[in-house]
Design a protein around this motif. Sequence first.
Motif, PDB file in Angstrom:
ATOM      1  N   UNK A 148       0.798  -1.224   0.000  1.00 30.66           N
ATOM      2  CA  UNK A 148       0.000   0.000   0.000  1.00 30.66           C
ATOM      3  C   UNK A 148       0.832   1.277   0.000  1.00 30.66           C
ATOM      4  N   UNK A 149       2.028   1.207  -0.574  1.00 27.99           N
ATOM      5  CA  UNK A 149       2.790   2.426  -0.854  1.00 27.99           C
ATOM      6  C   UNK A 149       3.918   2.035  -1.791  1.00 27.99           C
ATOM      7  N   UNK A 150       3.615   1.932  -3.068  1.00 33.04           N
ATOM      8  CA  UNK A 150       4.589   1.446  -4.042  1.00 33.04           C
ATOM      9  C   UNK A 150       5.012   2.588  -4.963  1.00 33.04           C
ATOM     10  N   UNK A 151       6.298   2.662  -5.331  1.00 35.89           N
ATOM     11  CA  UNK A 151       6.729   3.753  -6.208  1.00 35.89           C
ATOM     12  C   UNK A 151       6.182   3.640  -7.623  1.00 35.89           C
ATOM     13  N   UNK A 152       5.789   2.436  -8.043  1.00 34.09           N
ATOM     14  CA  UNK A 152       5.325   2.184  -9.407  1.00 34.09           C
ATOM     15  C   UNK A 152       6.297   2.749 -10.446  1.00 34.09           C
ATOM     16  N   UNK A 153       7.588   2.645 -10.139  1.00 34.25           N
ATOM     17  CA  UNK A 153       8.611   2.982 -11.124  1.00 34.25           C
ATOM     18  C   UNK A 153       8.614   1.909 -12.205  1.00 34.25           C
ATOM     19  N   UNK A 154       9.307   2.185 -13.311  1.00 36.18           N
ATOM     20  CA  UNK A 154       9.393   1.185 -14.382  1.00 36.18           C
ATOM     21  C   UNK A 154       9.960  -0.121 -13.848  1.00 36.18           C
ATOM     22  N   UNK A 155      11.030  -0.022 -13.055  1.00 37.49           N
ATOM     23  CA  UNK A 155      11.668  -1.239 -12.544  1.00 37.49           C
ATOM     24  C   UNK A 155      10.766  -1.967 -11.559  1.00 37.49           C
ATOM     25  N   UNK A 156      10.019  -1.218 -10.734  1.00 38.75           N
ATOM     26  CA  UNK A 156       9.126  -1.848  -9.768  1.00 38.75           C
ATOM     27  C   UNK A 156       7.990  -2.590 -10.482  1.00 38.75           C
ATOM     28  N   UNK A 157       7.412  -1.961 -11.492  1.00 33.30           N
ATOM     29  CA  UNK A 157       6.325  -2.602 -12.227  1.00 33.30           C
ATOM     30  C   UNK A 157       6.825  -3.873 -12.912  1.00 33.30           C
ATOM     31  N   UNK A 158       7.972  -3.776 -13.546  1.00 32.63           N
ATOM     32  CA  UNK A 158       8.522  -4.935 -14.254  1.00 32.63           C
ATOM     33  C   UNK A 158       8.808  -6.075 -13.280  1.00 32.63           C
ATOM     34  N   UNK A 159       9.392  -5.746 -12.139  1.00 33.41           N
ATOM     35  CA  UNK A 159       9.713  -6.779 -11.153  1.00 33.41           C
ATOM     36  C   UNK A 159       8.447  -7.438 -10.608  1.00 33.41           C
ATOM     37  N   UNK A 160       7.416  -6.636 -10.332  1.00 30.46           N
ATOM     38  CA  UNK A 160       6.173  -7.209  -9.814  1.00 30.46           C
ATOM     39  C   UNK A 160       5.495  -8.092 -10.849  1.00 30.46           C
ATOM     40  N   UNK A 161       5.501  -7.668 -12.096  1.00 29.22           N
ATOM     41  CA  UNK A 161       4.881  -8.474 -13.154  1.00 29.22           C
ATOM     42  C   UNK A 161       5.586  -9.819 -13.290  1.00 29.22           C
ATOM     43  N   UNK A 162       6.893  -9.807 -13.310  1.00 28.44           N
ATOM     44  CA  UNK A 162       7.647 -11.042 -13.472  1.00 28.44           C
ATOM     45  C   UNK A 162       7.523 -11.944 -12.254  1.00 28.44           C
ATOM     46  N   UNK A 163       7.615 -11.366 -11.067  1.00 29.00           N
ATOM     47  CA  UNK A 163       7.595 -12.177  -9.845  1.00 29.00           C
ATOM     48  C   UNK A 163       6.230 -12.818  -9.622  1.00 29.00           C
ATOM     49  N   UNK A 164       5.172 -12.022  -9.740  1.00 28.41           N
ATOM     50  CA  UNK A 164       3.837 -12.576  -9.508  1.00 28.41           C
ATOM     51  C   UNK A 164       3.411 -13.515 -10.619  1.00 28.41           C
ATOM     52  N   UNK A 165       4.005 -13.385 -11.796  1.00 28.26           N
ATOM     53  CA  UNK A 165       3.650 -14.243 -12.919  1.00 28.26           C
ATOM     54  C   UNK A 165       4.187 -15.651 -12.814  1.00 28.26           C
TER      55      UNK A 165
END
Length: 538
Positions: A234-251
């Motif tokens: 509930x407090x994410x920077x939503x930077x390019x790297x953060x979004x990419x990491x979350x997409x890959x990890x949760x996938x």
Amino acid sequence: MTITVYRARHIHTMNPSQPTGCCLAVKDGRVLSLASLDRIKAFGEVVVDERFADKVLMPGFVEGHSHALEGAIWDYLYLGWFDKVAPDGQRWSGLRSVESIRQRLAERLRRHPPGQPLIAWGFDPIYFAGSRLDKRLLDAISSEVPIVVMHASLHVMTVNSAVLREADIDSKSIDGIVRSGAGECIGELQEMPAMHLVFDRYGIDFFEEASKPHAMKQYARAARREGITTITDLLNPLSDSAIEAMCQTTGADDFPVRLVPALNALAWEPEAGSERVRLAMQRNHDKLRFGLVKLVTDGAIQNFTARLMWPGYLEVDGNGVWNAPPATFHHLIQHYHQAGLQLHIHTNGDEAVEIVLDALEEALSLWPRPDHRHTLQHVQLIRQSQLHRVKALGACLNIFANHIYFWGDIHLTRTLGFDRCQRLEPTASADRLGITFGIHCDAPVTPLSPLFTAHCAHTRQTASGEILGTAEAISRARAMEAITLGAARTLHMDHCIGSLEPGKWADVAVLDDDPLDPQVPLSEVKVHATLLAGVPTQ
């Protein structure tokens, strides 16, 4: 596809139309039926799984306010008052004296790499009698090596003289830099604008670190152990790297939970922020859901940084600290509401609640929007009149029930006093008014454990055994709903999680004991396993 049927001793579905079940039938990762085995067979061939035959099944728990920082913060040194368990299962003992804090810091300093700041977290100075602990505590360990200690609330830090010197803090006039009567910086920095002087000087970005794959996996691991199948960041920077990491990890197939991140609104210009969220939403999938925006208004009561209405704090004069001018919050709330996004707004003190309700009221009058579900987070000191406004505005609440246990004694004697402690975390009043609400832990501020959170909301017992505000206690059943379907509603996800009913994801918490059995304290109910989409997780 084969239908898997899990037998159980008991099933609590959280579905008002079918509150209990006989068996749990899963097909394609979703709940197919909760009927008897004979009735389930009408759907086709079944495989019966007996491994949970003596257990109790419930919907997987939904942690509606926590942070992936739980998976990263343990890379730093723990200095908290209470014992805690790290995601890897290691138990860290709490520190109950200044000397024990000095010893743990000094021991770590002996092994610390040169040229790097020593970072610790979890420190809670309000538990220590006397004046506030300041830079002198840390200077006694070293005045040359930079030492940064985050407080338990994550809203305040204490630093030593080396940090004050290297970050040139004495020359700054930012609100939140605490000074002595003589104008000297004492080493305490309150809230984000002041703390960012240190973050920026040393390149510290806890929340960016928390978005990396290792931290996400650790966070998910800790959640799975507690029966949680949906977690927030509930407090994410939503930077390019953060979004990419979350997409890959949760996938990854073996990622054991669903993740719901929220944009840190104060880190973005509003137009860029709303565009960032919309772009991220295009990458949503079954285990990752972008779409939330988080706004942090005030601080924490135990740090004296929450904004309180009259009569203020017991022990200190003045008031708390805003993380931005109230006019900024007003503008951001209007922008993100008009943009069609869902806001989750940190409001600890009743003055913070008031300015947020004013902003929401104006936004809804200008741009009416049904079922917006903007959610006020924490609302520890929300007043009865404010609860009625929340109901009238169609907003939701996520109530920090754990606070009663961890800081209830402090609020009673040092920050709020008897009367306001009776309304602390008013879950029963929210329930009476029909407000949609969940309850939460705010990890790593307090430990991940929805069952313990439910215990706090049900018993309202402090760490010393004091009971605060019996009129605000909720039943076991209502507390269990608040950590499942209630929390799912605050995330706008109750169509797919939060209860066991046909069509929803078969996300399940498997318990050793029945949480509705009054003979078993909720805090002692053990999680045996979790299932995500009907599959046991590891």
